[in-house]
Scaffold this motif. Sequence first.
Motif, short mmCIF file in Angstrom:
data_model
loop_
_atom_site.label_atom_id
_atom_site.label_comp_id
_atom_site.label_asym_id
_atom_site.label_seq_id
_atom_site.Cartn_x
_atom_site.Cartn_y
_atom_site.Cartn_z
N GLY A 106 0.81 -1.21 0.00
CA GLY A 106 0.00 0.00 0.00
C GLY A 106 0.84 1.26 0.00
N VAL A 107 1.92 1.25 0.78
CA VAL A 107 2.82 2.41 0.83
C VAL A 107 3.50 2.59 -0.53
CG1 VAL A 107 4.95 3.30 1.84
CG2 VAL A 107 3.18 2.28 3.31
N ALA A 108 3.95 1.50 -1.13
CA ALA A 108 4.61 1.59 -2.44
C ALA A 108 3.65 2.10 -3.50
CB ALA A 108 5.16 0.22 -2.84
N HIS A 109 2.39 1.67 -3.42
CA HIS A 109 1.40 2.16 -4.39
C HIS A 109 1.15 3.64 -4.20
CE1 HIS A 109 -2.63 3.08 -5.95
NE2 HIS A 109 -2.26 2.29 -6.93
N HIS A 110 1.05 4.08 -2.96
CA HIS A 110 0.84 5.52 -2.71
C HIS A 110 1.98 6.34 -3.27
CE1 HIS A 110 0.84 9.35 -0.49
NE2 HIS A 110 -0.48 9.22 -0.53
N ASP A 111 3.20 5.86 -3.11
CA ASP A 111 4.35 6.57 -3.67
C ASP A 111 4.25 6.65 -5.19
OD1 ASP A 111 5.33 6.88 -1.12
OD2 ASP A 111 6.77 5.22 -1.26
N ALA A 112 3.77 5.57 -5.81
CA ALA A 112 3.66 5.53 -7.27
C ALA A 112 2.59 6.49 -7.77
CB ALA A 112 3.35 4.11 -7.73
N ILE A 113 1.51 6.64 -7.03
CA ILE A 113 0.39 7.48 -7.48
C ILE A 113 0.57 8.94 -7.12
CG2 ILE A 113 -1.10 7.34 -5.43
CD1 ILE A 113 -2.31 6.82 -9.03
N SER A 114 1.54 9.26 -6.29
CA SER A 114 1.69 10.61 -5.75
C SER A 114 1.70 11.72 -6.80
CB SER A 114 2.95 10.68 -4.89
OG SER A 114 3.12 11.97 -4.35
N PRO A 115 2.40 11.58 -7.94
CA PRO A 115 2.39 12.67 -8.93
C PRO A 115 1.01 13.05 -9.44
CG PRO A 115 4.19 11.15 -9.38
CD PRO A 115 3.34 10.51 -8.33
N ILE A 116 0.14 12.06 -9.59
CA ILE A 116 -1.21 12.38 -10.07
C ILE A 116 -2.02 13.07 -8.98
CG2 ILE A 116 -3.41 11.34 -10.81
CD1 ILE A 116 -1.16 11.66 -12.94
N LEU A 117 -1.78 12.74 -7.73
CA LEU A 117 -2.45 13.45 -6.65
C LEU A 117 -2.06 14.92 -6.65
CD1 LEU A 117 -2.17 10.82 -3.76
CD2 LEU A 117 -3.98 11.10 -5.48
N HIS A 118 -0.79 15.22 -6.98
CA HIS A 118 -0.35 16.61 -7.11
C HIS A 118 -1.08 17.29 -8.26
CE1 HIS A 118 3.73 15.42 -5.12
NE2 HIS A 118 2.78 15.61 -4.23
N TRP A 119 -1.24 16.58 -9.37
CA TRP A 119 -1.98 17.15 -10.50
C TRP A 119 -3.43 17.46 -10.11
CZ3 TRP A 119 -1.17 19.60 -14.77
CH2 TRP A 119 0.00 19.40 -15.51
N ILE A 120 -4.07 16.52 -9.43
CA ILE A 120 -5.46 16.71 -9.06
C ILE A 120 -5.61 17.92 -8.14
CG2 ILE A 120 -7.43 15.71 -7.81
CD1 ILE A 120 -6.48 12.96 -8.82
N ASP A 121 -4.71 18.06 -7.18
CA ASP A 121 -4.77 19.22 -6.28
C ASP A 121 -4.64 20.52 -7.06
OD1 ASP A 121 -5.08 17.57 -4.09
OD2 ASP A 121 -2.95 17.61 -3.54
N TYR A 122 -3.71 20.55 -8.02
CA TYR A 122 -3.54 21.76 -8.83
C TYR A 122 -4.79 22.03 -9.67
CZ TYR A 122 -2.47 24.51 -12.94
OH TYR A 122 -2.54 25.42 -13.96
N LEU A 123 -5.30 21.01 -10.34
CA LEU A 123 -6.44 21.20 -11.24
C LEU A 123 -7.69 21.62 -10.47
CD1 LEU A 123 -5.84 18.07 -13.50
CD2 LEU A 123 -5.45 20.47 -14.13
#
Length: 233
Positions: free
Chosen positions: A29-46
């Motif tokens: 779960g931690v490894a997956h969260h690290d992998a998805i992190s860039p898209i979470l940054h995009w969503i916050d910006y958008l």
Amino acid sequence: MSKAAYQPQVDKLLAAIGAHVNSAGVKLGVAHHDAISPILHWIDYLKGSELTGCCDDMLDGIRATAVEASGCIALGLIRPALFALRAQIDATIAWLFFKDHPIEWEFLLRTGDGFKSRNETIEFFGRYVERFTARFQILTAHRTRSVEQPYRLLSAHIHGQSALVVPTFQNLAAMVYPKGQCEEAIKIQADVVEYIGDIFLSYYASKWPALPDSILSAAKARVPNEKHSSLFS
């Protein structure tokens, strides 16, 4: 099949999930969260800068499918995780298109008709979004992901049109994949994240002064310096 006959299957499934979660669930779960992190940054910006009031919930859908993928991988359920990974791409292109097409969005909600395919939407962006294709070509040429089109790979698994991807489960417990294959799914998630990020950046690169540093630095690290001006113009 009677309840008594089916109960052992369910018990073995729960035992397999429990063993998987206890041995590797949190780490995965931690490894997956690290992998998805860039898209979470995009969503916050958008969500902070680019909402139009139309189909805004599709951005929440990207985040939700990330949660779904994380949960499935933590449980060892890779098949539904792959569905969630492809849904991230579908939600991305749907939001980018329909955010500026409220009439088409309302029609889709009302009738269930009017969905846009990935290819159709990418072609639309290439025609109407200035420099979208040129930027996307630069990013694709300097990709770090293992496959150029993760959507195609995911579709192959989902449609099951090859003996290599058709599931061979003989019982419920077999649905729980070993840790190694869960780690491969996380690598695919990282590929999906880069692919989605390339679509977003190709669309929004002209607004680079407003983009989060994490997004810009990752792109600049991949793309040679001499191409930065072409990418961000």
